[in-house]
Enzyme design. Sequence first.
Site, PDB file in Angstrom:
ATOM      1  N   ARG A  90       0.824  -1.206   0.000  1.00  0.00           N
ATOM      2  CA  ARG A  90       0.000   0.000   0.000  1.00  0.00           C
ATOM      3  C   ARG A  90       0.862   1.262   0.000  1.00  0.00           C
ATOM      4  O   ARG A  90       0.488   2.266  -0.593  1.00  0.00           O
ATOM      5  CB  ARG A  90      -0.973   0.012   1.183  1.00  0.00           C
ATOM      6  CG  ARG A  90      -2.044  -1.050   1.094  1.00  0.00           C
ATOM      7  CD  ARG A  90      -2.860  -0.933  -0.212  1.00  0.00           C
ATOM      8  NE  ARG A  90      -3.690  -2.079  -0.452  1.00  0.00           N
ATOM      9  CZ  ARG A  90      -3.386  -3.091  -1.273  1.00  0.00           C
ATOM     10  NH1 ARG A  90      -2.259  -3.100  -1.919  1.00  0.00           N
ATOM     11  NH2 ARG A  90      -4.210  -4.085  -1.448  1.00  0.00           N
ATOM     12  N   GLU A  93       1.970   1.619  -3.459  1.00  0.00           N
ATOM     13  CA  GLU A  93       0.820   2.103  -4.214  1.00  0.00           C
ATOM     14  C   GLU A  93       0.620   3.604  -4.000  1.00  0.00           C
ATOM     15  O   GLU A  93       0.293   4.338  -4.940  1.00  0.00           O
ATOM     16  CB  GLU A  93      -0.414   1.324  -3.757  1.00  0.00           C
ATOM     17  CG  GLU A  93      -1.627   1.456  -4.616  1.00  0.00           C
ATOM     18  CD  GLU A  93      -2.717   0.506  -4.144  1.00  0.00           C
ATOM     19  OE1 GLU A  93      -3.182  -0.276  -4.982  1.00  0.00           O
ATOM     20  OE2 GLU A  93      -3.087   0.539  -2.953  1.00  0.00           O
ATOM     21  N   SER A 116      14.806  15.000   2.765  1.00  0.00           N
ATOM     22  CA  SER A 116      15.791  14.070   3.306  1.00  0.00           C
ATOM     23  C   SER A 116      15.119  12.909   4.039  1.00  0.00           C
ATOM     24  O   SER A 116      14.158  13.098   4.783  1.00  0.00           O
ATOM     25  CB  SER A 116      16.720  14.795   4.271  1.00  0.00           C
ATOM     26  OG  SER A 116      17.610  13.893   4.884  1.00  0.00           O
TER      27      SER A 116
END
Length: 149
Positions: A90, A93, A116
């Site tokens: 996920r 995704e 960063s």
Amino acid sequence: MTAREQLTETILASKRKQGLKWSAIASALGTGSPILYTAALLGQFPLTAAEAEKAVALFDLDLSDAALLTEPPHRGAGVVMPPTDPLIYRFYELVQNYGTTWKALIEEEFGDGIMSAIDFDMSIARQPDPKGDRVKIEMSGKFLSYKRY
């Protein structure tokens, strides 16, 4: 399996056997966040010598394991891309769907650069919701402009 991966498996087995939670482990090791200590014990971040000694005692490890826990890790080792674990997928995704949006919005606000992941803070919390509790993740990284040369 590398020595570091074997050590991670030993730590996880001891954690299960003792019924420990990551938050309790973090409290036993020092003043860092549970995220930092979890990452370190999973092989993605080094511990200090003092923290490693506490980990050796907590997980009943060999004294030689303390040195391995303090070494700079090979970050990302063992991560399959794309990830196969549904929870980790996920996040992949999210990057696929929102990565270009995050990039556009960050560049509009800060200019050409990166956030960063070294000078970085993160927190994870449960957010109660009547429709089902939510996972709240906050990340804050220093903005680093690309250098012209």
